[in-house]
Motif scaffolding. Structure first.
Motif, PDB file in Angstrom:
ATOM      1  N   ASP A  75      45.297  25.176  41.254  1.00 13.96           N
ATOM      2  CA  ASP A  75      46.337  24.794  40.312  1.00 13.96           C
ATOM      3  C   ASP A  75      46.387  25.795  39.170  1.00 13.96           C
ATOM      4  O   ASP A  75      45.808  25.562  38.114  1.00 13.96           O
ATOM      5  CB  ASP A  75      46.063  23.400  39.735  1.00 13.96           C
ATOM      6  N   PRO A  76      47.051  26.942  39.366  1.00 12.94           N
ATOM      7  CA  PRO A  76      47.130  27.900  38.260  1.00 12.94           C
ATOM      8  C   PRO A  76      47.946  27.337  37.112  1.00 12.94           C
ATOM      9  O   PRO A  76      48.810  26.500  37.312  1.00 12.94           O
ATOM     10  CB  PRO A  76      47.822  29.112  38.886  1.00 12.94           C
ATOM     11  N   ASP A  77      47.657  27.824  35.896  1.00 12.00           N
ATOM     12  CA  ASP A  77      48.433  27.345  34.753  1.00 12.00           C
ATOM     13  C   ASP A  77      49.753  28.103  34.681  1.00 12.00           C
ATOM     14  O   ASP A  77      50.019  28.999  35.467  1.00 12.00           O
ATOM     15  CB  ASP A  77      47.621  27.441  33.459  1.00 12.00           C
ATOM     16  N   THR A  78      50.589  27.763  33.729  1.00 10.86           N
ATOM     17  CA  THR A  78      51.931  28.334  33.671  1.00 10.86           C
ATOM     18  C   THR A  78      51.944  29.832  33.400  1.00 10.86           C
ATOM     19  O   THR A  78      52.910  30.499  33.724  1.00 10.86           O
ATOM     20  CB  THR A  78      52.766  27.634  32.580  1.00 10.86           C
ATOM     21  N   TYR A  79      50.879  30.365  32.822  1.00 12.25           N
ATOM     22  CA  TYR A  79      50.832  31.806  32.552  1.00 12.25           C
ATOM     23  C   TYR A  79      50.174  32.579  33.689  1.00 12.25           C
ATOM     24  O   TYR A  79      50.109  33.785  33.662  1.00 12.25           O
ATOM     25  CB  TYR A  79      50.038  32.073  31.264  1.00 12.25           C
ATOM     26  N   ASP A  80      49.689  31.906  34.668  1.00 22.66           N
ATOM     27  CA  ASP A  80      48.865  32.499  35.702  1.00 22.66           C
ATOM     28  C   ASP A  80      49.461  32.112  37.051  1.00 22.66           C
ATOM     29  O   ASP A  80      48.921  31.294  37.767  1.00 22.66           O
ATOM     30  CB  ASP A  80      47.431  31.951  35.549  1.00 22.66           C
ATOM     31  N   THR A  81      50.618  32.708  37.404  1.00 18.81           N
ATOM     32  CA  THR A  81      51.376  32.233  38.550  1.00 18.81           C
ATOM     33  C   THR A  81      50.850  32.719  39.899  1.00 18.81           C
ATOM     34  O   THR A  81      51.148  32.111  40.910  1.00 18.81           O
ATOM     35  CB  THR A  81      52.852  32.650  38.413  1.00 18.81           C
ATOM     36  N   ASP A  82      50.111  33.792  39.951  1.00 19.17           N
ATOM     37  CA  ASP A  82      49.656  34.320  41.228  1.00 19.17           C
ATOM     38  C   ASP A  82      48.209  33.970  41.559  1.00 19.17           C
ATOM     39  O   ASP A  82      47.811  33.995  42.708  1.00 19.17           O
ATOM     40  CB  ASP A  82      49.783  35.850  41.247  1.00 19.17           C
ATOM     41  N   ALA A  83      47.406  33.705  40.562  1.00 16.18           N
ATOM     42  CA  ALA A  83      45.984  33.469  40.786  1.00 16.18           C
ATOM     43  C   ALA A  83      45.438  32.669  39.620  1.00 16.18           C
ATOM     44  O   ALA A  83      46.143  32.407  38.656  1.00 16.18           O
ATOM     45  CB  ALA A  83      45.239  34.801  40.898  1.00 16.18           C
ATOM     46  N   GLN A  84      44.177  32.319  39.729  1.00 16.64           N
ATOM     47  CA  GLN A  84      43.518  31.613  38.636  1.00 16.64           C
ATOM     48  C   GLN A  84      42.535  32.556  37.965  1.00 16.64           C
ATOM     49  O   GLN A  84      41.720  33.188  38.631  1.00 16.64           O
ATOM     50  CB  GLN A  84      42.761  30.399  39.162  1.00 16.64           C
ATOM     51  N   THR A  85      42.647  32.652  36.642  1.00 11.49           N
ATOM     52  CA  THR A  85      41.643  33.391  35.896  1.00 11.49           C
ATOM     53  C   THR A  85      40.339  32.619  36.038  1.00 11.49           C
ATOM     54  O   THR A  85      40.327  31.403  35.902  1.00 11.49           O
ATOM     55  CB  THR A  85      42.040  33.516  34.421  1.00 11.49           C
ATOM     56  N   VAL A  86      39.278  33.337  36.334  1.00 12.68           N
ATOM     57  CA  VAL A  86      38.010  32.657  36.601  1.00 12.68           C
ATOM     58  C   VAL A  86      36.974  32.999  35.551  1.00 12.68           C
ATOM     59  O   VAL A  86      36.957  34.087  34.998  1.00 12.68           O
ATOM     60  CB  VAL A  86      37.475  33.001  38.013  1.00 12.68           C
ATOM     61  N   MET A 120      33.906  26.440  46.748  1.00 11.79           N
ATOM     62  CA  MET A 120      35.043  27.249  47.151  1.00 11.79           C
ATOM     63  C   MET A 120      35.138  28.497  46.278  1.00 11.79           C
ATOM     64  O   MET A 120      35.333  29.610  46.777  1.00 11.79           O
ATOM     65  CB  MET A 120      36.332  26.432  47.047  1.00 11.79           C
ATOM     66  N   LYS A 121      34.969  28.323  44.961  1.00 13.45           N
ATOM     67  CA  LYS A 121      35.025  29.470  44.051  1.00 13.45           C
ATOM     68  C   LYS A 121      33.934  30.479  44.387  1.00 13.45           C
ATOM     69  O   LYS A 121      34.176  31.686  44.407  1.00 13.45           O
ATOM     70  CB  LYS A 121      34.884  29.014  42.595  1.00 13.45           C
ATOM     71  N   LEU A 122      32.722  30.007  44.651  1.00  7.19           N
ATOM     72  CA  LEU A 122      31.620  30.925  44.958  1.00  7.19           C
ATOM     73  C   LEU A 122      31.927  31.747  46.207  1.00  7.19           C
ATOM     74  O   LEU A 122      31.675  32.956  46.235  1.00  7.19           O
ATOM     75  CB  LEU A 122      30.308  30.158  45.113  1.00  7.19           C
ATOM     76  N   ARG A 123      32.466  31.116  47.227  1.00  8.66           N
ATOM     77  CA  ARG A 123      32.826  31.854  48.452  1.00  8.66           C
ATOM     78  C   ARG A 123      33.901  32.903  48.153  1.00  8.66           C
ATOM     79  O   ARG A 123      33.870  34.012  48.676  1.00  8.66           O
ATOM     80  CB  ARG A 123      33.306  30.894  49.533  1.00  8.66           C
ATOM     81  N   GLU A 124      34.856  32.527  47.295  1.00  6.92           N
ATOM     82  CA  GLU A 124      35.929  33.463  46.958  1.00  6.92           C
ATOM     83  C   GLU A 124      35.438  34.598  46.057  1.00  6.92           C
ATOM     84  O   GLU A 124      35.936  35.713  46.152  1.00  6.92           O
ATOM     85  CB  GLU A 124      37.117  32.726  46.331  1.00  6.92           C
ATOM     86  N   TYR A 125      34.472  34.339  45.176  1.00  9.64           N
ATOM     87  CA  TYR A 125      33.872  35.436  44.398  1.00  9.64           C
ATOM     88  C   TYR A 125      33.299  36.475  45.355  1.00  9.64           C
ATOM     89  O   TYR A 125      33.430  37.677  45.139  1.00  9.64           O
ATOM     90  CB  TYR A 125      32.725  34.940  43.510  1.00  9.64           C
ATOM     91  N   GLN A 126      32.669  36.006  46.404  1.00 10.60           N
ATOM     92  CA  GLN A 126      32.095  36.932  47.379  1.00 10.60           C
ATOM     93  C   GLN A 126      33.196  37.648  48.155  1.00 10.60           C
ATOM     94  O   GLN A 126      33.170  38.869  48.290  1.00 10.60           O
ATOM     95  CB  GLN A 126      31.181  36.180  48.350  1.00 10.60           C
ATOM     96  N   ARG A 127      34.141  36.896  48.655  1.00 14.05           N
ATOM     97  CA  ARG A 127      35.169  37.472  49.512  1.00 14.05           C
ATOM     98  C   ARG A 127      36.119  38.388  48.740  1.00 14.05           C
ATOM     99  O   ARG A 127      36.381  39.510  49.156  1.00 14.05           O
ATOM    100  CB  ARG A 127      35.960  36.347  50.187  1.00 14.05           C
ATOM    101  N   GLN A 128      36.622  37.930  47.589  1.00 14.98           N
ATOM    102  CA  GLN A 128      37.649  38.680  46.872  1.00 14.98           C
ATOM    103  C   GLN A 128      37.104  39.683  45.865  1.00 14.98           C
ATOM    104  O   GLN A 128      37.723  40.706  45.615  1.00 14.98           O
ATOM    105  CB  GLN A 128      38.589  37.715  46.142  1.00 14.98           C
ATOM    106  N   LEU A 129      35.959  39.366  45.256  1.00 15.09           N
ATOM    107  CA  LEU A 129      35.447  40.229  44.188  1.00 15.09           C
ATOM    108  C   LEU A 129      34.177  40.981  44.585  1.00 15.09           C
ATOM    109  O   LEU A 129      33.623  41.726  43.782  1.00 15.09           O
ATOM    110  CB  LEU A 129      35.209  39.410  42.911  1.00 15.09           C
TER     111      LEU A 129
END
Length: 156
Positions: A75-86, A120-129
């Motif tokens: 659920d990104p906020d209104t300023y973050d339309t493509d991704a979520q700031t983590v 889910m976030k931890l898996r994505e930190y590994q995969r995306q970052l």
């Protein structure tokens, strides 16, 4: 806890930092202090054990840009339309490089929020970052319950 953390040298250092935290700061668990207070103290002990790297709490930068993840069903906020700031609880990395060693997410047993998103976030930190390692740690809080109640390495 030691068995699961002693799997590799990084885990052994995390174990040492958590031991030091419990030795010096368990009162924070007893009184159910804010998670940020707890992770800040753990980060101090981790920095001592990883002097060649940067240990940061809730660090949200990837070079100069905000660190963002595409979270499935997020659920990104209104300023973050493509991704979520983590804002990971603690990361061990080298600033201004792509050297991302370890990301840690913490939860307290008093939390009413599901840990599903943390995993889910931890898996994505590994995969995306590109974090090499990801670890979930749960603090037991409240008088008589203070300690580490759960530790899980996350596979990408």
């Amino acid at each position: 806890m030691r068995n699961i953390l002693s799997i590799n040298p990084i885990g052994e250092k995390v174990f040492q930092a958590l031991e030091k935290f419990l030795e010096h700061d368990s009162f924070l668990l007893e009184i159910d202090a804010n998670e940020r207070s707890l992770t800040h103290r753990v980060a101090i002990y981790l920095q001592e054990l990883f002097p060649e790297l940067d240990v940061d709490c809730e660090y949200n930068r990837d070079n100069h840009d905000p660190k963002e993840l595409l979270i499935p069903g997020g659920d990104p906020d209104t300023y973050d339309t493509d991704a979520q700031t983590v804002y990971p609880d603690i990361i061990i990395h080298k600033r201004k490089t792509n050297k991302n060693l370890l990301v840690l997410e913490f939860k307290k047993t008093s939390s009413r929020v599901s840990d599903k998103k943390d995993f889910m976030k931890l898996r994505e930190y590994q995969r995306q970052l590109g974090y090499k390692h990801a670890l979930f740690i749960e603090f037991g809080v409240g008088y008589g319950n203070e300690g580490i109640s759960r530790v899980e390495w996350i596979s990408p």
